[in-house]
Design an enzyme around this catalytic site. Structure first.
Site, PDB file in Angstrom:
ATOM      1  N   PHE A  27     -10.232  -6.103  -4.178  1.00 42.96           N
ATOM      2  CA  PHE A  27      -9.971  -4.903  -3.913  1.00 42.96           C
ATOM      3  C   PHE A  27      -9.206  -4.743  -2.858  1.00 42.96           C
ATOM      4  O   PHE A  27      -8.861  -5.556  -1.832  1.00 42.96           O
ATOM      5  CB  PHE A  27     -11.425  -4.542  -3.158  1.00 42.96           C
ATOM      6  CG  PHE A  27     -11.811  -3.143  -2.774  1.00 42.96           C
ATOM      7  CD1 PHE A  27     -11.876  -2.119  -3.677  1.00 42.96           C
ATOM      8  CD2 PHE A  27     -11.855  -2.849  -1.414  1.00 42.96           C
ATOM      9  CE1 PHE A  27     -12.208  -0.768  -3.350  1.00 42.96           C
ATOM     10  CE2 PHE A  27     -11.864  -1.435  -0.854  1.00 42.96           C
ATOM     11  CZ  PHE A  27     -12.404  -0.470  -1.863  1.00 42.96           C
ATOM     12  N   HIS A  28      -7.900  -4.156  -2.880  1.00 41.16           N
ATOM     13  CA  HIS A  28      -6.684  -4.200  -2.164  1.00 41.16           C
ATOM     14  C   HIS A  28      -5.831  -2.776  -2.033  1.00 41.16           C
ATOM     15  O   HIS A  28      -4.853  -2.619  -1.276  1.00 41.16           O
ATOM     16  CB  HIS A  28      -5.800  -5.337  -2.698  1.00 41.16           C
ATOM     17  CG  HIS A  28      -4.791  -5.007  -3.643  1.00 41.16           C
ATOM     18  ND1 HIS A  28      -5.496  -5.394  -5.164  1.00 41.16           N
ATOM     19  CD2 HIS A  28      -3.752  -4.373  -3.967  1.00 41.16           C
ATOM     20  CE1 HIS A  28      -4.591  -5.016  -6.016  1.00 41.16           C
ATOM     21  NE2 HIS A  28      -3.449  -4.435  -5.296  1.00 41.16           N
ATOM     22  N   ARG A  29      -6.099  -1.730  -3.025  1.00 37.85           N
ATOM     23  CA  ARG A  29      -5.237  -0.818  -3.156  1.00 37.85           C
ATOM     24  C   ARG A  29      -5.087  -0.112  -1.753  1.00 37.85           C
ATOM     25  O   ARG A  29      -6.104   0.330  -1.139  1.00 37.85           O
ATOM     26  CB  ARG A  29      -5.712   0.335  -4.068  1.00 37.85           C
ATOM     27  CG  ARG A  29      -5.513  -0.339  -5.543  1.00 37.85           C
ATOM     28  CD  ARG A  29      -4.552   0.775  -6.197  1.00 37.85           C
ATOM     29  NE  ARG A  29      -3.329  -0.124  -6.165  1.00 37.85           N
ATOM     30  CZ  ARG A  29      -3.227  -1.013  -7.219  1.00 37.85           C
ATOM     31  NH1 ARG A  29      -3.846  -1.232  -7.922  1.00 37.85           N
ATOM     32  NH2 ARG A  29      -1.802  -1.540  -7.089  1.00 37.85           N
ATOM     33  N   ARG A  59      -3.916  -7.713   2.617  1.00 35.15           N
ATOM     34  CA  ARG A  59      -4.155  -6.507   3.146  1.00 35.15           C
ATOM     35  C   ARG A  59      -5.286  -6.256   3.636  1.00 35.15           C
ATOM     36  O   ARG A  59      -5.704  -5.544   4.491  1.00 35.15           O
ATOM     37  CB  ARG A  59      -3.649  -5.443   2.110  1.00 35.15           C
ATOM     38  CG  ARG A  59      -3.563  -4.252   2.804  1.00 35.15           C
ATOM     39  CD  ARG A  59      -3.388  -3.063   1.581  1.00 35.15           C
ATOM     40  NE  ARG A  59      -1.854  -2.795   1.300  1.00 35.15           N
ATOM     41  CZ  ARG A  59      -1.008  -1.901   1.869  1.00 35.15           C
ATOM     42  NH1 ARG A  59      -1.381  -1.072   2.744  1.00 35.15           N
ATOM     43  NH2 ARG A  59       0.224  -1.889   1.414  1.00 35.15           N
ATOM     44  N   ASP A  98      -9.884  -2.753  -8.006  1.00 35.42           N
ATOM     45  CA  ASP A  98      -8.957  -1.738  -8.070  1.00 35.42           C
ATOM     46  C   ASP A  98      -7.830  -2.136  -8.474  1.00 35.42           C
ATOM     47  O   ASP A  98      -6.660  -1.558  -8.362  1.00 35.42           O
ATOM     48  CB  ASP A  98      -9.093  -0.940  -6.944  1.00 35.42           C
ATOM     49  CG  ASP A  98      -8.511  -1.855  -5.584  1.00 35.42           C
ATOM     50  OD1 ASP A  98      -8.177  -3.141  -5.858  1.00 35.42           O
ATOM     51  OD2 ASP A  98      -8.613  -1.395  -4.335  1.00 35.42           O
TER      52      ASP A  98
END
Ligand code: UD1
Ligand code: UDP
Length: 362
Positions: A202-204, A239, A283
């Protein structure tokens, strides 16, 4: 002999371009590999060169911690000398490195090739969508992974130089899975049983840079592990780690029983984790494609995907970040009938691109 300059800079570009770089190195042309420095941590960068036995870049630049517009501007400035006499510049995907390389080639009047051309989420609020559209518009050679990608280009009046060649994600995976299964000890190290855990990435930016959506997603992870009784293994992108702290959500996430946060893993460990998962929640673009190949069902934590074929064949479901929707999607996908086709080619994308590049250079 022509001069080809390939520009990479992030985790997915290193992984997906490794097979292409190896095929281009085998041509009778000078091939210069450039790394923009967009990703730089050991576990976001060097580990992939080691895991995939990819040669070192010829030119390595630094970008550390720059905002997006300066990533693009600095890369253009830093790479200009290397690319100024290129007969062909090659970029991949949809990152700020991609956009910088594409703009640079255009401004220098050099020919440009774009690998993974034509995929579209149709969501222009994503920085990646803008980067892809611009790279495609500026490219002479467009290496599209699927027929759908070619059709997307044609709808934008991009018609010349399109070649449907599959996605080099399959080359990377098929070239490395046997080594991964031989060498990786990640399942034992984490005490995981095959088929009894969920892999999460999960990083978007549209998910983790907004406090409300990150907070909602964290609650969804808690809900899923409780509802399914499955442990969730979560290699955390830098991130995301930064944003969890910034929004004061790190201790909530750390306190969720069954949510196992780990450092980002190398490629070999990730392949083993992915192949043996009951389900992938992500994602990431690459994980949607890889899990499709591995016949592991996927729940995509976004409202759109540029991989629509994965939805059509039943491998993947879009669930956003709402806990109710995610729980329902996970329950559905855990019992999905497997056996869907692989839409991304036969693992020969790298050599096909090299042949087409050779033909283009004459
Ligand atoms: C970028 C791509 C995204 C891709 C992702 C792959 C763009 C617009 N986005 O997003 O499409 O899916 O890479 O992972 O190019 N950081 C580190 N160490 C690193 C790399 C990043 O600490 O090695 C941290 C830094 O605080 C940095 C932040 O992560 O500011 C974001 O990195 P950046 O490369 O700007 O974007 P990604 O989210 O990685
Ligand atoms: N990956 C990895 N270790 C991790 C997370 C991802 O090796 O901890 C690999 C994964 O196998 C895939 C690629 O990184 O090949 C996907 O990169 P990412 O999700 O960062 O970018 P995206 O595909 O979304 O652009």
């Amino acid at each position: 002999m022509a001069r080809v300059v390939t520009i990479i800079g992030t985790r997915p570009e290193i992984i997906k371009m490794a097979p292409v770089v190896k095929a281009l190195d085998a041509l009778d042309h000078e091939h210069v590999l450039v790394h923009s420095g967009q990703h730089y941590d050991l576990l976001m960068d060097r580990v992939f060169f080691q895991d995939m036995e990819l040669r070192e870049p010829d030119r390595q630049f630094e970008l550390r911690e720059q905002p997006p517009h300066l990533q693009v501007a600095t890369t253009i400035r830093q790479v200009a000398d290397v690319a100024s006499d290129a007969d062909l510049v090659i970029v991949h995907g949809d990152t700020n490195t991609t956009l910088a390389g594409a703009l640079l080639a255009s401004k220098l009047g050099r020919s440009l090739a774009h690998v993974e051309a034509g995929i579209r989420s149709f969501d222009r609020s994503m920085p990646e969508e803008i980067n892809r559209i611009l790279a495609d518009q500026l490219s002479d050679l467009k290496f599209a992974p699927t027929v759908t990608a070619r059709e997307n280009l044609e709808r934008e009046n991009v018609r010349d130089g399109i070649h449907v060649v599959g996605n080099s994600v399959i080359d990377a995976l098929t070239q490395n899975i046997a080594t991964a299964e031989k060498r990786s000890t990640v399942l034992e190290a984490l005490g995981l049983t095959r088929g009894k855990y969920i892999l999460l990435t999960f990083h978007r930016s549209e998910n983790v840079d907004r406090e409300a959506s990150l907070a909602q997603a964290v609650e969804a992870f808690a809900r899923v592990t409780k509802a399914t009784g499955l442990e969730i293994v979560f290699p955390v992108h830098p991130r995301t780690a930064k944003q969890l702290k910034a929004f004061g959500l790190a201790s909530r996430a750390a306190g969720i029983r069954g949510l196992r946060q780990i450092e980002p893993t190398g490629y070999l460990d990730l392949l083993v984790l992915e192949k043996n998962a009951a389900l992938v929640m992500t994602d990431s673009g690459g994980l949607q494609e890889e899990s499709c190949f591995f016949q592991v069902p996927c729940v995509t934590l976004r409202e759109s995907t540029e991989r629509p074929e994965t939805l059509e064949i039943g491998h993947n479901v879009l669930a956003g970040t709402d806990p109710d929707r995610i729980e329902a999607a996970v329950r559905k996908q855990l019992v999905a009938t497997r056996g869907w086709p692989n839409p991304y080619g036969d693992g020969t994308t790298g050599t096909r691109i090299a042949e087409l590049v050779d033909g283009f250079l004459g």
